[in-house]
Design a protein around this motif. Structure first.
Motif, PDB file in Angstrom:
ATOM      1  N   THR A  25       0.840  -1.198   0.000  1.00  0.00           N
ATOM      2  CA  THR A  25       0.000   0.000   0.000  1.00  0.00           C
ATOM      3  C   THR A  25       0.871   1.243   0.000  1.00  0.00           C
ATOM      4  O   THR A  25       1.794   1.368   0.807  1.00  0.00           O
ATOM      5  CB  THR A  25      -0.898   0.039   1.252  1.00  0.00           C
ATOM      6  N   LEU A  26       0.561   2.154  -0.891  1.00  0.00           N
ATOM      7  CA  LEU A  26       1.257   3.431  -0.928  1.00  0.00           C
ATOM      8  C   LEU A  26       0.783   4.280   0.244  1.00  0.00           C
ATOM      9  O   LEU A  26      -0.406   4.618   0.345  1.00  0.00           O
ATOM     10  CB  LEU A  26       0.955   4.137  -2.256  1.00  0.00           C
ATOM     11  N   ILE A  27       1.692   4.615   1.163  1.00  0.00           N
ATOM     12  CA  ILE A  27       1.331   5.444   2.308  1.00  0.00           C
ATOM     13  C   ILE A  27       2.097   6.768   2.289  1.00  0.00           C
ATOM     14  O   ILE A  27       1.989   7.571   3.205  1.00  0.00           O
ATOM     15  CB  ILE A  27       1.537   4.705   3.648  1.00  0.00           C
ATOM     16  N   SER A  99       9.786   8.769  -6.367  1.00  0.00           N
ATOM     17  CA  SER A  99       8.397   9.018  -5.988  1.00  0.00           C
ATOM     18  C   SER A  99       7.450   8.432  -7.027  1.00  0.00           C
ATOM     19  O   SER A  99       7.764   8.362  -8.213  1.00  0.00           O
ATOM     20  CB  SER A  99       8.136  10.525  -5.868  1.00  0.00           C
ATOM     21  N   ILE A 100       6.290   8.005  -6.553  1.00  0.00           N
ATOM     22  CA  ILE A 100       5.264   7.452  -7.425  1.00  0.00           C
ATOM     23  C   ILE A 100       4.056   8.376  -7.407  1.00  0.00           C
ATOM     24  O   ILE A 100       3.639   8.861  -6.354  1.00  0.00           O
ATOM     25  CB  ILE A 100       4.872   6.034  -6.958  1.00  0.00           C
ATOM     26  N   SER A 101       3.515   8.628  -8.579  1.00  0.00           N
ATOM     27  CA  SER A 101       2.320   9.463  -8.688  1.00  0.00           C
ATOM     28  C   SER A 101       1.099   8.626  -8.340  1.00  0.00           C
ATOM     29  O   SER A 101       0.649   7.785  -9.114  1.00  0.00           O
ATOM     30  CB  SER A 101       2.188  10.010 -10.114  1.00  0.00           C
ATOM     31  N   GLY A 102       0.601   8.814  -7.141  1.00  0.00           N
ATOM     32  CA  GLY A 102      -0.547   8.061  -6.660  1.00  0.00           C
ATOM     33  C   GLY A 102      -1.134   8.775  -5.460  1.00  0.00           C
ATOM     34  O   GLY A 102      -0.683   9.853  -5.076  1.00  0.00           O
ATOM     35  N   THR A 103      -2.142   8.173  -4.853  1.00  0.00           N
ATOM     36  CA  THR A 103      -2.796   8.768  -3.692  1.00  0.00           C
ATOM     37  C   THR A 103      -2.474   7.945  -2.458  1.00  0.00           C
ATOM     38  O   THR A 103      -3.061   6.878  -2.246  1.00  0.00           O
ATOM     39  CB  THR A 103      -4.320   8.815  -3.894  1.00  0.00           C
ATOM     40  N   PRO A 104      -1.523   8.400  -1.643  1.00  0.00           N
ATOM     41  CA  PRO A 104      -1.191   7.643  -0.432  1.00  0.00           C
ATOM     42  C   PRO A 104      -2.366   7.585   0.539  1.00  0.00           C
ATOM     43  O   PRO A 104      -3.163   8.522   0.625  1.00  0.00           O
ATOM     44  CB  PRO A 104      -0.020   8.432   0.169  1.00  0.00           C
ATOM     45  N   LEU A 105      -2.467   6.477   1.264  1.00  0.00           N
ATOM     46  CA  LEU A 105      -3.477   6.330   2.304  1.00  0.00           C
ATOM     47  C   LEU A 105      -2.875   6.656   3.657  1.00  0.00           C
ATOM     48  O   LEU A 105      -1.715   6.336   3.935  1.00  0.00           O
ATOM     49  CB  LEU A 105      -4.023   4.898   2.307  1.00  0.00           C
ATOM     50  N   ALA A 106      -3.682   7.263   4.505  1.00  0.00           N
ATOM     51  CA  ALA A 106      -3.236   7.574   5.862  1.00  0.00           C
ATOM     52  C   ALA A 106      -3.320   6.341   6.738  1.00  0.00           C
ATOM     53  O   ALA A 106      -4.037   5.374   6.436  1.00  0.00           O
ATOM     54  CB  ALA A 106      -4.112   8.684   6.443  1.00  0.00           C
ATOM     55  N   ALA A 176      -8.662   4.730   5.429  1.00  0.00           N
ATOM     56  CA  ALA A 176      -7.365   4.726   6.103  1.00  0.00           C
ATOM     57  C   ALA A 176      -6.950   3.287   6.362  1.00  0.00           C
ATOM     58  O   ALA A 176      -7.782   2.377   6.405  1.00  0.00           O
ATOM     59  CB  ALA A 176      -7.428   5.504   7.414  1.00  0.00           C
ATOM     60  N   VAL A 177      -5.663   3.093   6.532  1.00  0.00           N
ATOM     61  CA  VAL A 177      -5.108   1.766   6.798  1.00  0.00           C
ATOM     62  C   VAL A 177      -5.186   1.485   8.291  1.00  0.00           C
ATOM     63  O   VAL A 177      -4.528   2.152   9.097  1.00  0.00           O
ATOM     64  CB  VAL A 177      -3.649   1.667   6.317  1.00  0.00           C
ATOM     65  N   ALA A 178      -6.008   0.499   8.664  1.00  0.00           N
ATOM     66  CA  ALA A 178      -6.124   0.110  10.072  1.00  0.00           C
ATOM     67  C   ALA A 178      -5.038  -0.877  10.466  1.00  0.00           C
ATOM     68  O   ALA A 178      -4.663  -0.966  11.634  1.00  0.00           O
ATOM     69  CB  ALA A 178      -7.493  -0.495  10.337  1.00  0.00           C
TER      70      ALA A 178
END
Length: 201
Positions: A25-27, A99-106, A176-178
């Motif tokens: 997962t991209l964070i 860096s990767i162009s994406g949407t990191p998750l919190a 979000a990542v639990a």
């Protein structure tokens, strides 16, 4: 799942040059969360070289949106690659070369409460070329193994979903990542995940 839609657009395949495949997962723009045991060389029982680890964002049937090698790897304190234990330390942070162009998750700040709705998606062994997910599962409650916290959940998964994010929706509707999936029970919707907040400790 639609790899273009949130939160699935933040997931990708983690694979090593020795043939290992898991989910990540991209964070952060250069930061990927996965399971530490995914990075263990099967013959030597040692962690593989970071440069031999690739992250493929949005992987689907041999294509992906972006990719990068790992520049460094940090695993949970006390994780032993020879035994792949303890479960509560079975997490890894990949710092990518670029860096990767994406949407990191919190990362979720608190452990999910029992019965909280969750989702778990990854590249599982029965359909490794596409992203599969259980979107209607729940947290069972906290668990402790070897003195370390884990999340017990009732999400269905198979081999290959190791490193997959256990996802929860926050009150604002954002995902979000639990936790990060580290073990799944064969034939039943049961598994264990390392809580995301353990990465902050």
């Amino acid at each position: 799942m639609d790899a273009e839609a949130p939160p699935w657009a933040s997931l990708g395949r983690v694979q090593t040059e020795l043939g290992g495949r898991c989910t990540g997962t991209l964070i952060g723009p250069r930061t990927v969360l996965t399971a530490a045991h995914c990075l263990v060389a099967p013959r030597t029982g040692a962690l593989v070289r970071p440069s031999s680890v690739h992250f493929l964002l949005g992987y689907r049937q041999g294509t992906w949106k972006a990719t990068s090698r790992a520049a460094s790897v940090r695993t949970g304190p006390g994780f032993d690659p020879r035994t792949r234990l303890p479960r509560g330390a079975d997490w890894a942070i990949l710092t990518l070369e670029s860096s990767i162009s994406g949407t990191p998750l919190a990362l979720l700040e608190d452990d999910p409460a029992p019965h909280l709705p969750l989702a778990l998606g990854g590249y599982q062994q029965d359909r490794p070329e596409v992203l599969l997910a259980d979107t209607a599962c729940r947290a069972v409650g906290p668990a402790v193994l070897d003195g370390l916290r884990l999340i017990a959940h009732a999400c269905a998964a198979t081999r290959g979903a190791s490193g997959a994010p256990l996802l929860a929706q926050r009150p604002d509707g954002d995902w979000a990542v639990a936790g990060v999936s580290v073990a799944a029970a064969v034939g039943t919707a049961r598994g264990l995940a390392v809580p995301a907040r353990s990465l902050r400790d």
